[in-house]
Scaffold this active site. Structure first.
Site, short mmCIF file in Angstrom:
data_model
loop_
_atom_site.label_atom_id
_atom_site.label_comp_id
_atom_site.label_asym_id
_atom_site.label_seq_id
_atom_site.Cartn_x
_atom_site.Cartn_y
_atom_site.Cartn_z
N ASP A 1 -6.07 17.28 -10.72
CA ASP A 1 -6.10 18.67 -10.00
C ASP A 1 -7.21 19.05 -9.16
O ASP A 1 -8.13 19.02 -9.76
CB ASP A 1 -5.80 19.89 -11.15
CG ASP A 1 -4.85 19.71 -12.25
OD1 ASP A 1 -4.22 18.39 -12.23
OD2 ASP A 1 -4.81 20.28 -13.04
N TRP B 1 -11.35 8.34 -11.61
CA TRP B 1 -9.82 9.07 -11.67
C TRP B 1 -10.02 10.67 -11.36
O TRP B 1 -11.15 11.25 -11.56
CB TRP B 1 -9.53 9.16 -13.25
CG TRP B 1 -8.30 10.11 -13.26
CD1 TRP B 1 -8.52 11.56 -13.67
CD2 TRP B 1 -6.78 9.91 -13.42
NE1 TRP B 1 -7.33 12.01 -14.17
CE2 TRP B 1 -6.35 11.25 -13.81
CE3 TRP B 1 -6.10 8.75 -13.28
CZ2 TRP B 1 -4.88 11.45 -13.78
CZ3 TRP B 1 -4.85 8.97 -13.31
CH2 TRP B 1 -4.34 10.12 -13.44
C1 FRU Z 1 -2.50 19.62 -14.75
C2 FRU Z 1 -3.29 19.86 -15.95
C3 FRU Z 1 -4.00 21.09 -16.19
C4 FRU Z 1 -5.23 20.81 -16.98
C5 FRU Z 1 -5.72 19.51 -16.42
C6 FRU Z 1 -6.32 18.35 -17.26
O1 FRU Z 1 -2.28 18.52 -14.08
O2 FRU Z 1 -2.69 19.40 -17.09
O3 FRU Z 1 -3.08 22.00 -16.90
O4 FRU Z 1 -6.19 21.72 -16.87
O5 FRU Z 1 -4.68 18.97 -15.75
O6 FRU Z 1 -6.92 17.33 -16.54
#
Ligand code: FRU
Length: 496
Positions: A39, A36
């Site tokens: 970000d 998976w």
């Molecule tokens: C955004 C988020 C961020 C966090 C990350 C966790 O997509 O929710 O705020 O750091 O994904 O995977």
């Protein structure tokens, strides 16, 4: 103990990623080596190369304890995967190494700042996240978390702001040589805010100001901020959760918002003047930017959406893709995005037509494929008007996705309703485009599992993922009435 978790992830990805065939992944968009991805993190130039880290759970195609995956590239399109850079292996990040950023220090090391998450039961027995900002230093391959971690925690958060939702630091150099970072936060009213911190050495940080906040207007918690100056405008990018639909500009759920204004480096005040969506398609979130050596501001995002990240294509051992890196500009007060120019050097076979009259649905010889860069220019004819244009792509006997342009309403609709996905969630999105009297330019980039549509030289972009079988590679054009069209299509050939 500290490095065991990372060593395990590195061994796992090394052993099992070889079973994923190159043709079963996007050809020039970043996807996780295995498992998976969400970000983009630490998108930066380091020792002359582009580094991209990503939120990563190697062990399954679903979100899990967050590691940082890592890839490197010379053109932001052809990526070499490196061993995972970080794993949740410290007390302060045992529940995950969440999003963050990176930059090159003057001494040649790469500084990474990320959110360490730990979980504890609160007084009522509810498991809660405690989020802090942490540092690591590395050489482009291996990263060492600093003993001073966490460097920002609840005592650095001003009163009324949250240390449960305190994440995604984006660091940058200030014009006077010091460091600064913007961090996402949630205020007492539940809505989003961006906090600004500064540091002289990159290690010791102090709170400076609340740069901007949502006041419940643009969603709730603001995630993944980025802050930079572009073409004389200061830009704050945020990814709000829980947005409400506003006309055709903002859709429900997780969105991306571009806040434009002026930042006063003396008073540290950001005066917001304009607001727009960043992407008008279905799948786009948490963008991050870097500046290239030749001064271009380039943005990359997770080409996915939390609410649509439920359709896991059957049999695939990876999930999640990045958007194409996009060069940004501000033109007439709007954010303009175009594919990085490096894409042109991946162009293969060219097929082009000029002044084709488009009427009932038709194909053009040589215009097909799923890994391509195609530009269409529509010109209305004096004596034969048209009131609808439709481009179908990823088309087979049972499937297609399409883009429909309504020149009277000046709207563009992208749809994957018939793309083969059998789950019931958003498959369609519509936006307004500039009224140019029926003239329209569309640049469609396909890369097996995605479509990105750049409208009128980057005035708007619509991105969406696709899970249509690769045999569906047809493209057709259709108009109600008649319109003249130029087409230029290049296959994209990412091999050296
Ligand atoms: C955004 C988020 C961020 C966090 C990350 C966790 O997509 O929710 O705020 O750091 O994904 O995977």
């Amino acid at each position: 103990m500290a490095n065991e978790t990372l060593e395990k992830a590195r061994a796992y990805e090394e052993k099992y990623s070889v079973f994923i065939k190159a043709e079963d992944r996007p050809a020039f968009h970043v996807s996780p080596r295995i498992g998976w991805m969400n970000d983009p993190n630490g998108f930066s130039l380091y020792q002359g190369k582009y580094h991209l880290f990503y939120q990563y759970h190697p062990y399954s195609t679903q979100w899990g304890p967050m590691h940082w995956g890592h890839a490197v590239s010379e053109d932001m399109l052809r990526w070499t995967y490196l061993p995972a850079a970080m794993a949740p292996d410290e007390a302060y990040d045992q529940a995950g190494c969440f999003s963050g950023s990176a930059l090159e220090l003057d001494d040649g090391r790469q500084l990474v700042m990320y959110t360490g998450v730990r979980q504890k039961l609160d007084a009522e027995g509810t498991r809660k996240d405690y989020q802090t900002q942490c540092l690591a230093l590395g050489n482009g391959l291996d990263y060492e978390k600093l003993p001073i971690n966490p460097v920002l925690d609840e005592k650095d958060v001003p009163k009324g702001f949250s240390h449960h939702d305190f994440r995604d630091p984006k660091i940058f150099r200030r014009s006077d040589g010091g460091f600064a970072c913007v961090v996402g936060n949630r205020t007492e009213d539940g809505s989003g805010a961006i906090l600004l911190f500064e540091s002289e050495d990159g290690l010791s940080w102090r709170f400076v100001t609340v740069l901007d906040r949502s006041y419940n207007e643009y969603g709730k918690m603001w995630e993944c901020p980025d802050f930079f100056r572009l073409d004389g405008t200061d830009i704050l990018l945020v990814s709000p959760q829980n947005m409400s639909q506003v006309g055709l500009e903002f859709h429900n759920g997780n969105g991306t918002v571009c806040l434009m204004g002026t930042y006063d480096t003396q008073t540290r005040a950001f005066d917001r003047r304009r607001v727009q969506a960043v992407d008008y398609g279905i799948d786009f979130y948490a963008p991050q930017t870097l500046q290239t050596a030749d001064g271009r501001r380039v943005m990359i995002a997770w080409m996915q959406n939390w609410d649509t990240a439920v359709a896991f294509p059957e049999g695939t051992k990876w999930f999640g893709q990045m958007s194409l890196p996009r060069e940004l500009h501000v033109r007439e007060g709007r954010l303009i995005q175009n594919p990085v120019r490096e894409l042109d050097s991946l162009h293969g076979r060219r097929v082009a037509y000029e002044n084709v009259p488009v009427r009932e649905e038709a194909n053009l010889k040589g215009i097909y494929g799923r890994v391509l860069d195609m530009t269409l220019t529509l010109r209305p004819q004096q004596n034969e008007p048209y009131d609808l244009f439709r481009l179908k792509f990823a088309k087979g006997s049972q499937h297609y996705s399409d883009i429909v342009y309504d020149p009277k309403a000046s709207t563009l609709r992208i749809s994957r309703t018939h793309s083969g996905c059998t789950r019931d969630f958003v498959h369609e999105r519509e936006c307004f485009v500039r009224d140019r009297g029926g003239e329209l330019k569309l640049r469609l980039i396909l890369d097996r599992f995605s479509a990105e549509v750049f409208v009128n030289d980057g005035e708007q972009v619509l991105s969406m993922t696709l899970y249509t079988p690769m045999t569906a590679n047809g493209i057709s054009f259709e108009a109600r009435g008649s319109v003249l069209m130029d087409v230029e299509k290049y296959d994209i050939v990412p091999q050296e």
